[in-house]
Design a protein around this motif. Structure first.
Motif, PDB file in Angstrom:
ATOM      1  N   TRP A  39       0.853  -1.182   0.000  1.00 53.52           N
ATOM      2  CA  TRP A  39       0.000   0.000   0.000  1.00 53.52           C
ATOM      3  C   TRP A  39       0.889   1.232   0.000  1.00 53.52           C
ATOM      4  O   TRP A  39       1.811   1.369   0.794  1.00 53.52           O
ATOM      5  N   LYS A  41       2.322   5.261  -0.178  1.00 56.75           N
ATOM      6  CA  LYS A  41       2.206   6.613   0.369  1.00 56.75           C
ATOM      7  C   LYS A  41       2.144   7.526  -0.849  1.00 56.75           C
ATOM      8  O   LYS A  41       2.865   7.314  -1.820  1.00 56.75           O
ATOM      9  N   SER A  42       1.268   8.536  -0.804  1.00 55.53           N
ATOM     10  CA  SER A  42       1.106   9.342  -2.007  1.00 55.53           C
ATOM     11  C   SER A  42       0.603  10.739  -1.698  1.00 55.53           C
ATOM     12  O   SER A  42      -0.521  10.912  -1.229  1.00 55.53           O
ATOM     13  N   ALA A  45      -2.255  11.411  -4.319  1.00 57.01           N
ATOM     14  CA  ALA A  45      -3.578  10.923  -3.936  1.00 57.01           C
ATOM     15  C   ALA A  45      -4.246  11.896  -2.971  1.00 57.01           C
ATOM     16  O   ALA A  45      -5.458  12.112  -3.045  1.00 57.01           O
ATOM     17  N   THR A  51     -10.249  13.060  -4.086  1.00 51.08           N
ATOM     18  CA  THR A  51     -10.120  13.213  -2.641  1.00 51.08           C
ATOM     19  C   THR A  51     -10.934  14.409  -2.163  1.00 51.08           C
ATOM     20  O   THR A  51     -11.648  14.331  -1.157  1.00 51.08           O
ATOM     21  N   ASN A  76      -1.729   5.714   2.031  1.00 49.93           N
ATOM     22  CA  ASN A  76      -2.984   5.125   1.585  1.00 49.93           C
ATOM     23  C   ASN A  76      -3.208   3.866   2.386  1.00 49.93           C
ATOM     24  O   ASN A  76      -2.310   3.060   2.567  1.00 49.93           O
ATOM     25  N   SER A  94      -6.961   1.112  -0.641  1.00 48.08           N
ATOM     26  CA  SER A  94      -7.520   2.447  -0.883  1.00 48.08           C
ATOM     27  C   SER A  94      -6.709   3.177  -1.945  1.00 48.08           C
ATOM     28  O   SER A  94      -5.489   3.068  -1.990  1.00 48.08           O
ATOM     29  N   LYS A  95      -7.416   3.925  -2.771  1.00 49.35           N
ATOM     30  CA  LYS A  95      -6.765   4.713  -3.814  1.00 49.35           C
ATOM     31  C   LYS A  95      -6.343   6.083  -3.310  1.00 49.35           C
ATOM     32  O   LYS A  95      -5.604   6.787  -3.964  1.00 49.35           O
ATOM     33  N   GLY A  96      -6.825   6.461  -2.134  1.00 46.44           N
ATOM     34  CA  GLY A  96      -6.481   7.750  -1.549  1.00 46.44           C
ATOM     35  C   GLY A  96      -7.337   8.010  -0.327  1.00 46.44           C
ATOM     36  O   GLY A  96      -8.159   7.181   0.058  1.00 46.44           O
ATOM     37  N   PRO A  97      -7.169   9.175   0.293  1.00 48.95           N
ATOM     38  CA  PRO A  97      -7.948   9.516   1.475  1.00 48.95           C
ATOM     39  C   PRO A  97      -9.450   9.465   1.193  1.00 48.95           C
ATOM     40  O   PRO A  97      -9.913   9.904   0.138  1.00 48.95           O
ATOM     41  N   ASP A  99     -11.209   6.919   0.567  1.00 46.40           N
ATOM     42  CA  ASP A  99     -11.593   5.746  -0.226  1.00 46.40           C
ATOM     43  C   ASP A  99     -11.535   4.537   0.692  1.00 46.40           C
ATOM     44  O   ASP A  99     -10.458   4.031   1.000  1.00 46.40           O
TER      45      ASP A  99
END
Length: 116
Positions: A39, A41-42, A45, A51, A76, A94-97, A99
């Motif tokens: 998973w 870190k981004s 995202a 988001t 993420n 998850s694709k981002g916060p 999600d």
């Protein structure tokens, strides 16, 4: 369950979402389990228009960001449910916060696998 934040946040998560299920929640603030699951870190995202849309939708439903960030804001998350032997029963990256998996799906997996 493995949470990225402090045990305090894990207790809140349990009270809010898992009161009817007997399960273990572990805390991993160093994010070693997140790295092992791949998973990401981004920052992208976090800044993605989706988001913002999810944040506005949550705000419209009455949710508010607390002053305390729960875990690493750039990490993420996701959800992985395993049985006692380590077989995956449910996996969601998850694709981002904002999600998140549908909690109803997760509860169904937990209820249909009570021995886990």
């Amino acid at each position: 369950f493995i949470a990225s934040g402090a045990p305090y946040f894990a207790r809140i998560f349990r009270e809010d979402h898992l009161a009817e299920v007997d399960c273990l929640i572990l805390c991993d603030p160093e994010l070693k389990s997140y790295q092992a699951m791949g998973w990401q870190k981004s920052l992208l995202a976090l800044l993605h228009p989706a988001t913002l849309a999810r944040g506005l939708a949550a705000f419209g439903k009455g949710y508010r960001q607390s002053p305390q960030v729960q875990g690493d804001a750039l990490q993420n998350g996701g959800l992985l449910v395993t049985d006692r032997e380590g077989h995956y029963l449910y996996r969601y990256a998850s694709k981002g916060p904002g999600d998140h998996p549908k909690i109803e799906e997760v509860l169904q997996v937990l209820k249909t696998n009570p021995q886990n």
